[in-house]
Design a protein around this motif. Sequence first.
Motif, PDB file in Angstrom:
ATOM      1  N   LEU A  17       0.645  -0.906  -0.313  1.00  0.00           N
ATOM      2  CA  LEU A  17       0.275  -0.050  -0.052  1.00  0.00           C
ATOM      3  C   LEU A  17       0.463   1.525   0.014  1.00  0.00           C
ATOM      4  N   ASN A  19       2.266   2.900  -2.315  1.00  0.00           N
ATOM      5  CA  ASN A  19       2.033   3.886  -3.508  1.00  0.00           C
ATOM      6  C   ASN A  19       0.485   3.860  -3.939  1.00  0.00           C
ATOM      7  N   ALA A  20      -0.587   3.350  -2.711  1.00  0.00           N
ATOM      8  CA  ALA A  20      -1.517   3.392  -3.521  1.00  0.00           C
ATOM      9  C   ALA A  20      -2.433   4.895  -2.355  1.00  0.00           C
ATOM     10  N   SER A  21      -3.896   5.231  -2.658  1.00  0.00           N
ATOM     11  CA  SER A  21      -4.484   6.875  -2.602  1.00  0.00           C
ATOM     12  C   SER A  21      -4.673   6.684  -1.196  1.00  0.00           C
ATOM     13  N   ALA A  24      -7.857   4.550  -0.766  1.00  0.00           N
ATOM     14  CA  ALA A  24      -7.440   2.961   0.006  1.00  0.00           C
ATOM     15  C   ALA A  24      -6.611   3.000   0.766  1.00  0.00           C
ATOM     16  N   SER A  47      -5.586  -2.992  -2.586  1.00  0.00           N
ATOM     17  CA  SER A  47      -3.615  -3.249  -2.601  1.00  0.00           C
ATOM     18  C   SER A  47      -3.326  -3.260  -4.245  1.00  0.00           C
ATOM     19  N   HIS A  49      -4.340  -0.754  -6.400  1.00  0.00           N
ATOM     20  CA  HIS A  49      -4.740   0.770  -7.135  1.00  0.00           C
ATOM     21  C   HIS A  49      -6.119   0.825  -7.525  1.00  0.00           C
ATOM     22  N   SER A  51      -9.474   2.863  -9.290  1.00  0.00           N
ATOM     23  CA  SER A  51      -9.550   4.011 -10.100  1.00  0.00           C
ATOM     24  C   SER A  51     -10.752   3.741  -8.613  1.00  0.00           C
TER      25      SER A  51
END
Length: 89
Positions: A17, A19-21, A24, A47, A49, A51
């Motif tokens: 996670l 680089n996850a938003s 998320a 995990s 990514h 939309s």
Amino acid sequence: MMQRVTQPEFADDVLELDNASPAAVWLANTLCGCMHPKAARLLKRLSLHPSQEELRELHSEVCELLVLSFGPVEARRRLQWRSTGLPAW
């Protein structure tokens, strides 16, 4: 009566996670301590990514699972936005 739950879906799964938003990551954190088999599948989907549209769908599924697993009061507490700066769905 207490039961020991062992789920192969939870075994040695390390979620990426980094680089996850923020949404998320927040949803993943709300599932902390949930041992329902669906929680592992939702964490895996978070995990990958998702939309914005997928995040909305995941949010609904996480809400449903939290109510099922912990009850409506605890689900509401876990889902509070607490000044995260994230948009409410």
